[in-house]
Each structure stands twice: as C-alpha cells, then as structure tokens.
Design a protein around this motif. Structure first.
Motif, PDB file in Angstrom:
ATOM      1  N   UNK A 178       0.884  -1.196   0.027  1.00 29.64           N
ATOM      2  CA  UNK A 178       0.025   0.132  -0.117  1.00 29.64           C
ATOM      3  C   UNK A 178       0.752   1.249  -0.110  1.00 29.64           C
ATOM      4  N   UNK A 179       0.377   2.230  -0.245  1.00 24.72           N
ATOM      5  CA  UNK A 179       0.835   3.556  -0.613  1.00 24.72           C
ATOM      6  C   UNK A 179       1.309   4.021   0.726  1.00 24.72           C
ATOM      7  N   UNK A 180       2.294   4.801   0.958  1.00 21.10           N
ATOM      8  CA  UNK A 180       2.778   5.257   2.417  1.00 21.10           C
ATOM      9  C   UNK A 180       1.964   6.452   2.582  1.00 21.10           C
ATOM     10  N   UNK A 181       1.765   6.862   4.072  1.00 19.62           N
ATOM     11  CA  UNK A 181       1.160   7.939   4.369  1.00 19.62           C
ATOM     12  C   UNK A 181       1.781   9.418   3.955  1.00 19.62           C
ATOM     13  N   UNK A 182       1.122  10.401   3.436  1.00 23.67           N
ATOM     14  CA  UNK A 182       1.796  11.410   2.915  1.00 23.67           C
ATOM     15  C   UNK A 182       1.793  12.438   4.006  1.00 23.67           C
ATOM     16  N   UNK A 205       2.913  17.030   4.856  1.00 22.78           N
ATOM     17  CA  UNK A 205       3.223  18.335   4.406  1.00 22.78           C
ATOM     18  C   UNK A 205       4.870  18.280   4.257  1.00 22.78           C
ATOM     19  N   UNK A 234      -2.996  17.348   0.060  1.00 29.98           N
ATOM     20  CA  UNK A 234      -3.008  17.260   1.328  1.00 29.98           C
ATOM     21  C   UNK A 234      -4.106  17.865   2.177  1.00 29.98           C
ATOM     22  N   UNK A 263      -7.644  14.219   0.710  1.00 29.77           N
ATOM     23  CA  UNK A 263      -7.881  13.001   1.600  1.00 29.77           C
ATOM     24  C   UNK A 263      -8.947  12.243   1.204  1.00 29.77           C
ATOM     25  N   UNK A 310      -8.341  10.391  -1.618  1.00 32.40           N
ATOM     26  CA  UNK A 310      -7.622   9.117  -1.497  1.00 32.40           C
ATOM     27  C   UNK A 310      -8.457   7.939  -0.658  1.00 32.40           C
ATOM     28  N   UNK A 311      -9.452   8.731   0.323  1.00 35.88           N
ATOM     29  CA  UNK A 311     -10.313   7.849   1.119  1.00 35.88           C
ATOM     30  C   UNK A 311     -11.077   6.878   0.207  1.00 35.88           C
ATOM     31  N   UNK A 328     -10.226   6.268  -2.803  1.00 31.10           N
ATOM     32  CA  UNK A 328      -9.560   5.290  -3.766  1.00 31.10           C
ATOM     33  C   UNK A 328      -9.365   4.224  -2.770  1.00 31.10           C
ATOM     34  N   UNK A 329      -8.882   4.184  -1.542  1.00 32.03           N
ATOM     35  CA  UNK A 329      -8.238   3.153  -0.778  1.00 32.03           C
ATOM     36  C   UNK A 329      -9.629   2.345  -0.504  1.00 32.03           C
ATOM     37  N   UNK A 330     -10.598   2.795   0.012  1.00 34.45           N
ATOM     38  CA  UNK A 330     -11.832   1.780   0.465  1.00 34.45           C
ATOM     39  C   UNK A 330     -13.142   2.783   0.134  1.00 34.45           C
ATOM     40  N   UNK A 346       8.336   2.730  10.053  1.00 31.72           N
ATOM     41  CA  UNK A 346       7.507   1.958  10.728  1.00 31.72           C
ATOM     42  C   UNK A 346       7.114   0.931   9.794  1.00 31.72           C
TER      43      UNK A 346
END
Lengths: 618, 259
Positions: free
Chosen positions: A300-304, A306, A479, A484, A487-488, A490-492, A617
C-alpha cells in the motif's frame, strides 16, 4: 440493394485482420491483465515480415506460407518480449506493465525504420486472386472473398483451441480467476508466456493478411491501436466472440461511414463505443469486474506528510536556479525549460487523478489539447485578447473534464480507462475532421501571446510562475480534506460511502480539477508555440503523460513532476539522434525493470536501505 | 426504554431465494442486541438493508421513528448510524489517526475544502477517540502495518466519530484470537454504557454473544425464529434443533460460557 450487399462484404473482409489483432489483445488482457500497447507494433512487424518473406518465397504457396511464417515470427517476438520485458515487472503496481509495452513500441518503431526504411511498402497482390468477382453486379476483389472465407475458419480454430483443448481450459480458467489457477498447480509464468506468444502471433497474422489491401508503413502501429482497443472494449475484454462481433460491427460501420458520412468516419467508431459502454458497461460479452479483484496490488501507498523544511528549502533552491537561467543559459535552454515546465504541469495534473485519485485516465490529452484549442479558437474566431483566452482555456478544459467524467465515472478499472480514451479520441476526431472551425490537420496558427509576453525570457518567467503555482496547488490540494477524501475513496470506497463521503462527487470534482490544470498547461503551451495542431489531442500525447507519471512513481506525490522533468529533459537531449526512439524505449524498459516503484519510489527505498532516510514503521 | 431502530416486515429476495423473510424487531436504547444464525441465515443481508447497502424488497426500517428505508449508506450514516464491517475496510495509505480524522471531516461537512491541511483538522478529537479504544499510542502509525485486532479497534473509533445513536457491527470479532475477542467486546460494552449508544451486532462466537448481549435474536433461512435473553435462547428447543443441530455441543458451550 446491390451496393448495400457489396458494402457489407467489404466490411466483413476488413473485419478479418481487425478481428485477429483484437482477439490477440483480448486474450492477452484476459489472462495476464496486461494492457498491451505494443500490440499495434506486433501487427506492424507481422506486415513487414510478411512483405519481406513474400519477396523471397515464390508463388501462391510462398504467399500463404509467408503469412503463416510471419505469424510464427511475431509469436516468437512476443515470446521474447514477455520473457525479457514483462516477466520482471509482473509484481509491479497495476498497469505498470503498460509502460514497459510503451517502451517496446518505441524500440520496435526504430528497429522497423532501420530494417525496412522510411518508405511505405505496397503489399504484393495474392497470386491467383488479383481480379474482382462480380456479385450482383458490384465488383468485389477476389482477395476480399478469400478473407471472408478464411476468417471464420480461423475463428473456429481459435474457438476449438479455447473450448476443447487443455490449453484453452487453462486460458479460460485464468481469465476468470488467475489466483485459483495458480493455486491448482498450473505454472502461471509459462501460461502467461504462451498466451502472450499466441496473442502476438495472431497480431502478426493480422498484419500479414492485410498486406494486399493495405501494405506496410511505420504509422500502422498507432493507427491500428485505436480501432483494436475499441473492438476489444466493445466486445468485452477477454471475450473472443465479442471481439469477432465487434470487429464486424466496426468494419461494416466504417465502410458505410466512408460512403455516407465521409467527414465523420473517425468520430463514428468512438460514438459507437461510448453508446455500447453506456448500455452495457462491460462490453457486449464482457464480465463485470469484481470490485477489489484488481485493486491496488503490491504494497500500500505510504502516508503523506506536508513537506518538511528541508524539502521546502531544496525546492526553493531549485526554483532559484531555474529563475536565474536567463543569466547563464542560452536562448535554446530557455525554450527547452519552458517546454519541460509545461509538460511537468500537464503530468502533475494527470498524477493527481492517477495517484491521489486512483483514476486511470488514458485520455488526459483531451484537456491539455482542449485547453490549447479553447485559447486558440477564442483568438482565431472572436479575436479575443490573449489574457482573456488564457484565462478561459482552463475553464473550458475543466468543463469538458466534468462532462466526460460524469459519463466515465459510471465505470471502473480498465473500462473506465478505455472510456476516457474513447472520449479523448472523439474530441481529437472532431477537431481533426471539422476543418472549417478548427483548421483540421493544418491546425490553428498565429496564436501569439500579448505584447508584454512576446519576449522569450519574459514568457519563460510567465511559464515558471504559472506552472510552478499550478504544481504547488495540485500538491497542496492532495494534502487538503478534499485530497484526503479522494484518497479515501480510492483506498476503500465502501468505507468512504459508509462514513458519509459522496465518492462519486469527490471523484467528479477531482476529474474537473485535473482537467482544469491540464487545460492550464495547454494554454501555456499554445502561446509559447504560437500554434496548435490536432496531435496535441492524440493518444500519443495522453500516453506521454501516462508514461512519465508511472515512471516517476504513481505512489509518491512528487512522481508526476519528477518523472516529467526527468524524461522530458532526456527526450529533448536524445531527439537530436536519428534513432532516439530506440534509446528512449530502451531507457524506459530499463527504468521499468530496475525501478518498479518509479524513480521517486525506488530512490526513496534505496535511501532507506543505505540509511540516508529513516525507515518508517514497517 | 423506547426503540431506537425498528424494522417491520423487512424482506429481501435474490431471484427465487428468500434471503430475509419478513423480519421485524426493535433495538432499544442502550441495548446490546445480538443477531445470530448459521451461515447463510441472512444476517449480512439484514445488516446491509439497515445501512442502505441493499434496498429491501419489502418492509420498512425506522430510526427513532423516522422512516429511513431505501436511503443510501451515506444518508443513513448522516442520520446517526455507525457501522463496522465483517472484513475491515480502512484507508490503507493513511495513518491511524488520519483514518479517524477522515470520518470527523465528513461529519463536520468539510470534505470539499481545498485550503487547510487535512492532517491538522480535528486531530485532538481523533486522538481522544483513539484513546477511548486504547489506540492512542499507535495514532501515527501507518494503518497498513497494524495487527488485525488493532485494525478492528481503529474501526470502532472511526464508527464512533460522529457520535452515533446506533452502531451496527457485522461480526466484530471475526478473524481475531479468542483472547482478543473477549477484550474487544468488553471494550465495546464499556463504550456503549458510557456513551449510551445502542448496538446491533452479528457474531459466530457464542462465548462473546452469551457474555455480552442483553438480548439475542436468532435468524434461520431468512426468518426470525427466536428472540429473548441468553437464558431463553439457550433453553429454546427450536433454536437447538434448527440452529445448533443437536444439543450436546450446545450444552457444553453454554456451560463454558457460564463458567
């Protein structure tokens, strides 16, 4: 009536090579899920190889033998491509493989140019089938009749292969559930290789078979690509009967179009595709793609986050170096960097859709070229001031994106991508064929910037400010809550909808916003060149942006801009060489294999590995 | 205690198959109501109709007296119904706290804002929600690297973000280790008590069901066949026959739950 029948027969004959090429593409996609852009190139090699063989092999046996051998040769080429180029990248993110196939296109273009030269080759007539037959008084070439007879045989042979043999069972099983086939102990890599070779052979056959009707030239790879994709999508990805039916529909329609609506032949095909997809979203015989089946593969893509102060400083320093360019750079370098900046904005706008939104648009040139044309049309037809035209261009493009997005967002995955491509082609063909208004092939010229922007240096600064702002805005929006939410979605999508997010609205707005930014890049472009031609709306232009976004790294925020800057820069340098496509293609293939996370993603990983960057992480 | 969520004659068929057949029940305020039944009994279909993922063929769903039948999941959520899924579905590219912030942003109607940094919005609120489910220490981790049990707790925090009146939990402990299951349901029961949320949940683990639910409903082949307290259900002969097929195993399990 007689004329009518003759038209249909010609259409059916034309359908034969289209069918062969399309069912090869369909097979490959069905089993390997690779959108093979290089399929047109395989068709082209088939034609050239067939031509060369026909020169040495004598008589009717030689003619037909040459066609079969051409198919086999292209099958072998496909085998090599699969093993050398595609195998290393099967585990890369979804659709990344298409970048590799794009590299193959470039390589094959130059190899064909080296071997067969730049002249169009006129295909030899088939021995014994030179004349015409009169059917109901209308002349029908004998070769057309032969094609009419051959195609059903090939189709039946394929049908037999797919439904009655063990290979066919595996292919059908893999089309429905690849993982299950793997779990049952089938060696997937050889199945993939086999299917790719078979699909390639069919493309080669198609290319050789159409020689007496069309010959061979260096443009035929891109020329066949659009109709073939249309056929595959209309028929339903992965369906052979669908491909057959769709090939016939498109070919017959095309023949009638030429007779009755000669100005709209190009448009017609895409209109049909759009209508079919509106009614049957997965093509005539296609199967609905189960959601999540081909979702984000790989990690999965990493968190972004700023940008840190360090990053901001580096970017500011880079901008300063660019801003000082007029002090140390040549006139040529100013023009070059202007081009690169415009392209970076274009790519960044696509990256916003593709990366942040997970919306794979294959037709982003529609908004880039669209913006350029809006500005150019305003200047040409209503004598608009440059400033006003420049301002309105992104709005025009954004509006186009909103309406196209409104239709396309009913679909997902590859069908969505294909529909965006169809709309882009629709706009391109409209511009191309509506010569009175758009200038057609001759384009629109004398679109110069206002007096205060005339100077190259001033226009460079203008571009630097606008393009940089555009890119920064795109980045900032990623950002923002809106980014967001995108992206949300897209993710689910399920989770987003279950927590009150209107995913369709968010995506539509993102589509419009990306179109707006693409249009801005187009406006910058048209005033920097003083003219615009239909090729700014072409598939090739959409692919340019797509390729650099993938190469830069879809799953990183900077991927679009870095990819665009890097590859546009290299292209401008390479373009001076005669065989620059070959070099560029090899470079693309190299990057695809060496850096499957894109340039930015792979750099990041590399830095983490050697300890320059903190591993987050895991 | 009045009914917070109420269905009457809820029915859904897929072609000839009656997935849910004339189901009427009410979820009372502050209650933990379990919906159990064998595989294919229609639990998930029922859930999907309550939340708007599926439209019922017949019947009504009322939330606090208001008819919400046929509303989209989005609208149902806005009315104050939270949901967790059987298979967790999270924003895998975001951190834990950002996942919760998303829900808060949506709740406050700020999804379409272009200007602020999303990560700075409602962070404190999100952190306190995470503290509620004992996840505060993992707030800034990438949620794709979380253990499954932690994901489930994060999902609970997300579902609580808009202060729901009703929480629907589809197999909240599925896929978790036995120890974790008990802990999660205990946590849920705690939160329900403190926040006054009413919960409807489906579950396969009888230990969890008997230990924490106030009331149990049994669904079989789409129809409600029993309803009552844990004791009632345990002694219900129809349930024994139909759902638990026999009774010896069931008696053992019941005993274990008691012990």
């Amino acid at each position: 009536m007689e004329f009518f029948v003759a038209q249909i027969l010609t259409g059916l004959a034309n359908a034969s090579s289209l069918f062969l090429v399309a069912c090869g593409l369909s097979l490959i996609f069905g089993v390997t899920r690779i959108v093979n852009f290089a399929h047109g190139s395989l068709y082209m090699i088939g034609a050239y190889t067939g031509y060369s063989l026909m020169q040495v092999l004598p008589g009717a046996v030689g003619f037909w033998g040459a066609i079969v051998v051409a198919g086999l040769v292209v099958g072998l080429v496909g085998l090599l491509i699969e093993i050398l180029v595609l195998r290393p990248v099967y585990r890369a993110p979804e659709l990344f493989q298409l970048v590799a196939t794009f590299g193959v296109i470039l390589v094959i273009q130059d190899l064909a140019l080296m071997i067969w030269g730049p002249e169009d080759l006129l295909g030899p007539r088939a021995p014994g089938l030179r004349g015409v037959v009169r059917i109901m008084g209308e002349p029908i070439p004998k070769y057309d009749i032969a094609l009419l007879i051959i195609t059903p045989f090939v189709a039946v042979a394929l049908w037999y292969l797919i439904t009655k043999t063990r290979l066919g069972v595996l292919v059908r099983a893999a089309t429905q559930d690849r993982e299950m086939v793997g779990a049952l102990g089938v060696n997937q890599s050889w199945l993939f290789t086999g299917v790719f070779a078979l699909g390639s052979a069919l493309a080669g056959l198609g290319g050789a078979l159409q020689l007496p009707k069309g010959g061979a030239d260096l443009l035929m790879d891109f020329n066949i690509l659009a109709p073939v994709f249309v056929v595959v999508v209309i028929g339903g990805m992965g369906s052979l009967p669908g491909a057959y039916l769709a090939a016939i529909i498109i070919s017959v329609l095309n023949v009638f179009g030429v007779s009755y609506l000669p100005q709209s032949t190009l448009v017609l095909m895409f209109v049909v595709m759009i209508v079919v997809l509106m009614i049957r979203p997965y093509g005539l015989f296609g199967r609905e793609e189960v959601a999540g089946e081909h979702g984000q593969v790989g990690e999965p893509e990493r968190p972004i986050k700023p940008a840190s102060n360090t990053v901001r400083m580096v970017v500011a320093a880079g901008l300063l170096v660019l801003a000082l360019l007029p002090l140390y750079g040549s006139h040529f370098s100013l023009v070059l960097i202007t081009d690169v900046l415009i392209f970076c904005l274009f790519a960044a706008s696509l990256h916003f859709l593709l990366g942040t939104g997970g919306l794979v648009s294959f037709g982003h040139a529609a908004y880039y070229g669209g913006g350029a044309y809006v500005a150019a049309l305003l200047v040409t037809h209503v004598d608009s001031q440059m400033e006003l035209a420049f301002l309105l261009a992104p709005f025009g493009a954004g509006l186009a994106a909103l309406s196209i997005g409104w239709v396309c967002l009913r679909l997902t995955g590859v069908y969505f991508a294909m529909l965006t491509l169809a709309f882009a082609q629709l706009i391109w063909s409209l511009v191309f064929q509506w010569g009175d208004f758009t200038g057609g092939d001759d384009g629109l010229v004398n679109i110069w910037p206002a007096q205060w922007l005339k100077d190259t240096t001033v226009y460079f600064y203008f571009t630097l400010v606008i393009a940089t702002s555009g890119i920064l805005i795109l980045r900032h929006v990623a950002h923002s809550p809106f980014g967001y939410a995108l992206r949300a979605a897209r993710d689910s999508e399920r989770q987003a909808e279950a927590t009150g997010i209107d995913t369709r609205k968010v995506r539509l707005l993102a589509f419009g916003f990306a179109g707006f930014m693409g249009g801005l890049a187009g406006a910058l472009f048209v005033f920097s060149k003083g003219s615009v031609f239909p090729n700014e709306l072409e598939i090739a232009r959409s692919f340019d942006a797509l390729i650099v976004v993938f190469l830069g790294g879809v799953k990183t925020l900077a991927g679009g801009v870095v990819g665009a800057g890097f590859f546009k820069g290299i292209e401008e340098l390479l373009i001076r060489f005669e065989y620059w496509r070959l070099l560029m293609g090899l470079l693309i293939i190299f990057v695809v294999i060496a850096a499957p996370d894109g340039v930015v993603g792979s750099l990041r990983k590399g830095m983490e590995r050697v300890g320059l960057r903190r591993v987050e992480d895991q | 205690m009045g009914a917070v969520l109420e269905t009457s004659g809820l029915t859904r068929n897929f072609g000839a198959i009656m997935a849910v057949d004339d189901v009427s029940f009410e979820l009372r305020s502050g209650e933990l109501l379990a919906l159990i039944g064998p595989n294919g009994a229609g639990k998930s279909t029922c859930f999907n109709m309550l939340m708007g993922q599926l439209k019922p063929t017949k019947g009504r769903v009322k939330l606090g007296g208001e008819d919400i039948t046929g509303l989209s999941p989005r609208q149902v959520w806005r009315k104050g119904v939270g949901r967790t899924f059987q298979i967790t579905s999270t924003y895998s590219s975001m951190t834990v706290v950002e996942n919760v912030q998303m829900s808060l942003l949506s709740h406050h109607g700020e999804i379409l804002r272009f200007l602020p940094y999303a990560t700075r919005q409602y962070r404190e609120e999100a952190l306190s929600l995470l503290a509620l489910v004992n996840m505060a220490d993992q707030a800034d981790r990438h949620c794709a690297v979380l253990a499954y049990g932690d994901l489930k707790r994060m999902e609970l925090a997300i579902a609580l973000a808009h202060d729901p009146k009703v929480l629907l939990m589809d197999e909240p402990t599925a896929g978790m280790a036995p120890k974790e299951r008990v802990a999660l349901m205990k946590l849920t029961a705690d939160i329900v008590r403190r926040k006054g949320v009413s919960v409807l949940f489906t579950e396969h683990d009888m230990d969890v069901v008997f230990a924490h639910s106030h009331r149990i409903m049994v669904l079989n082949r789409g129809a409600l066949i029993a309803e009552g307290t844990a004791e009632d259900i345990r002694n219900n002969t129809t349930v024994r026959e139909v759902y638990l097929g026999g009774g010896t195993i069931f008696a053992d399990q019941g005993g274990a739950a008691h012990a």
